[in-house]
Design a protein around this motif. Sequence first.
Motif, mmCIF file in Angstrom:
data_model
loop_
_atom_site.group_PDB
_atom_site.id
_atom_site.type_symbol
_atom_site.label_atom_id
_atom_site.label_comp_id
_atom_site.label_asym_id
_atom_site.label_seq_id
_atom_site.Cartn_x
_atom_site.Cartn_y
_atom_site.Cartn_z
ATOM 1 N N PHE A 1 -89.996 -6.404 -13.041
ATOM 2 C CA PHE A 1 -90.482 -5.780 -14.271
ATOM 3 C C PHE A 1 -91.276 -6.796 -15.087
ATOM 4 O O PHE A 1 -91.086 -8.011 -14.943
ATOM 5 N N ALA A 2 -92.064 -6.250 -16.002
ATOM 6 C CA ALA A 2 -92.689 -7.109 -17.017
ATOM 7 C C ALA A 2 -91.598 -7.547 -17.985
ATOM 8 O O ALA A 2 -90.611 -6.830 -18.161
ATOM 9 N N PRO A 3 -91.732 -8.735 -18.559
ATOM 10 C CA PRO A 3 -90.715 -9.190 -19.512
ATOM 11 C C PRO A 3 -90.507 -8.147 -20.614
ATOM 12 O O PRO A 3 -91.461 -7.564 -21.116
ATOM 13 N N ALA B 1 -106.290 -11.907 -19.554
ATOM 14 C CA ALA B 1 -105.131 -11.539 -20.367
ATOM 15 C C ALA B 1 -103.887 -11.815 -19.546
ATOM 16 O O ALA B 1 -103.666 -11.163 -18.529
ATOM 17 N N ARG B 2 -103.125 -12.859 -19.926
ATOM 18 C CA ARG B 2 -101.954 -13.245 -19.138
ATOM 19 C C ARG B 2 -100.669 -12.930 -19.881
ATOM 20 O O ARG B 2 -100.561 -13.126 -21.082
ATOM 21 N N SER B 3 -99.728 -12.407 -19.172
ATOM 22 C CA SER B 3 -98.404 -12.232 -19.757
ATOM 23 C C SER B 3 -97.483 -13.275 -19.133
ATOM 24 O O SER B 3 -97.871 -13.963 -18.205
ATOM 25 N N ALA B 4 -96.250 -13.372 -19.656
ATOM 26 C CA ALA B 4 -95.282 -14.307 -19.072
ATOM 27 C C ALA B 4 -94.912 -13.819 -17.677
ATOM 28 O O ALA B 4 -95.201 -12.683 -17.309
ATOM 29 N N ALA B 5 -94.260 -14.709 -16.891
ATOM 30 C CA ALA B 5 -93.918 -14.344 -15.504
ATOM 31 C C ALA B 5 -92.989 -13.131 -15.474
ATOM 32 O O ALA B 5 -92.082 -13.017 -16.300
ATOM 33 N N PRO B 6 -93.214 -12.239 -14.525
ATOM 34 C CA PRO B 6 -92.345 -11.056 -14.410
ATOM 35 C C PRO B 6 -90.907 -11.465 -14.106
ATOM 36 O O PRO B 6 -90.646 -12.570 -13.632
ATOM 37 N N GLU B 7 -90.025 -10.528 -14.371
ATOM 38 C CA GLU B 7 -88.598 -10.802 -14.147
ATOM 39 C C GLU B 7 -88.129 -10.007 -12.941
ATOM 40 O O GLU B 7 -88.567 -8.877 -12.724
ATOM 41 N N THR C 1 -95.368 -0.133 -14.260
ATOM 42 C CA THR C 1 -94.165 -0.581 -14.995
ATOM 43 C C THR C 1 -93.233 -1.412 -14.127
ATOM 44 O O THR C 1 -92.411 -2.170 -14.643
ATOM 45 N N GLU C 2 -93.350 -1.250 -12.794
ATOM 46 C CA GLU C 2 -92.395 -1.987 -11.938
ATOM 47 C C GLU C 2 -92.893 -2.089 -10.506
ATOM 48 O O GLU C 2 -93.788 -1.344 -10.079
#
Lengths: 430, 226
Positions: free
Chosen positions: A61-63, A263-269, A225-226
Amino acid sequence: MNMARMAFRNVWRYRRRSLITAIAIGLGVLFTIMIDAMLFGAERESAQNIRDYETGDVKVFAPGYFAERQFLPFEFFLETHDRSLLEEAFSQSSVDAAPRTVASAELYFSEDFFKVAGSATVKLHAIEPVKEAAVFRTPHAIESGRWLVPGDTGIVVGSWLAEDIGAKVGYTVSVELKGRGGFYQTFDAEIVGIALTDNPYVNRSAVYMDLSYADELLALDGAVTEYAVVFRGGGKPAERKGQLAAEIAEAFPREASGSAGLARSAAPEIYSWEEVESDAVLLTKTKSGGSKVYLFFMFIIAAVGISNTMLMAVMERKNEIGMLRSLGYGKASIRWLFLVEGFAIGLIGTVAGTALGSIVVAFMVQYGLDFSFMLREMDAGYRITGVMRSAWHPEGMITAIVGALAISSVVAWFPSGRILKSEVADILRS
Amino acid sequence: MISISAVSKTYTVGTQKVRALRGVSLDINSGDFLALAGPSGSGKTTLLNLIGCIDSVTSGTITLDGETVSGLDQMKRNLVRQRKIGFIFQSYNLIPVLTARENVALALQLVKGISEKEINERVSRILAEVGLAGMEDRKPSQLSGGQQQRVSIARALVKEPPVVLADEPTANLDSKTGKEILALMRELNETHNTTFIFSTHDPMVMEHSRILVKLHDGEITGMDRR
């Protein structure tokens, strides 16, 4: 030597009483083995069905998504760049991964196709048909119609949902849900397939549509979303999860966001299926634990039976006890005599209970019990649709056997205690 | 051999105290054939129990072979019984599920350093001695009352204790069988030099005894030596 012989012969001497007590123990063992195997089978099958139809081995998932996952939030996305990094990480590991966007939606059906108009709340899965088929079994469980193809504009619905609303392949329904950014989107879709799976949650409320079509309708801009992932090639799931997490961490270097102008997000979980469906796991374990409490009480009843049998044996054999004490036999030897008797009765009951229990379990493993009349209407927590099959559970059987033998011996220990405290003369006099 | 000095025994029955023995003193020699006689409640069984270390004295001392046994704890009294005392009971107290041989062997199985083979030999010998040769494998239910009492005697004697205590040994037997049993015990007393002490109110037993100790209300009221 004579003491043990005496104990076994006493079991035969009071055979009717011994038999009744052994039956009580046997029933306790039988039910324990039977119910334990049933719960174990249900737990195992339920876990398998969660993995086969809902989660895979792990989900990514995304954080922020995981904590809110029960509400199917539509604000934490794995963006296209994240997806390409993830897929690169997946390609390094021996896994199959399916991107998905899952949302809550309202399904409307009108009198044009259906007998009555109405609506139903469903769980919409926007999926890539080919990748979904590599990870989940739903695509292989189409009862009528067909599975989705890339670019498909139709939907596949769960069989119980179809039955509830009277849907058939070829019927058209309207689907309403929020798009990315909060706007409402409504679209008509033809039911191209109906899936009858082993998972009641899928049958009851799942709807599947093509991800590329959903992307267009919901302005996903390539995001999902996943990812649902299954491990291939064996290995311990926990270790594989750790390895995959390391691969993902490596694919997502800790750089300042936007370092490459993206556009970067934190590492997925990454979460195991047990973590994703922790409520279901907990519910199953609670049910299993609750049933074991009943079984514990069943054993207590059996224990009272043995204790009573041994108490009667002690009272009837005061003269023998007194005589043995007068010969110089110690308290421990005499207690040992009754303990062996209790153990022997327990052994008879345990052997019979285990044999009968094994026959019942063998039948239940092969044929199971059909609970579809119950499970169709109610949510029992288990992801099982109808036939509840037992599974061999050696650990449970050993616990029942050891427990029964231990209880039979331990409760036989106490009745002789009071009488042995007395002087030998008092025992003989009484 | 046995020295009983000012022994008293008081039982508590409900809230009442019953004085079963009141300061009894008696010396018994090795090889005696002694009967404790008296009406019910005279204290004869109580005295027998105290000598046999299956009950504890309220006051006084009992010595057996020079060892004071009256103050010993249960564990030590157990050992004394194992080594030095054989019991014969009015109702035989045989184990119904065991054969005559196994019942007798019970007494030897506590003796350390004795092999299974030796146990079998000694049991066979004593059973033959009490007239039960060929009946070794019978269970008590397959034996008459007299034969059961013979098994009980064999069990008491097999470990060759210096003292055998018999509580009303003939009470459950007809007079003919009772006489035979007494004759047997007398014979064993002579051949083994074992001290026999009976409690009885059977005149026949009193007749056969060499020493008759009369008890009444917990006190020795007389003693006849023959």
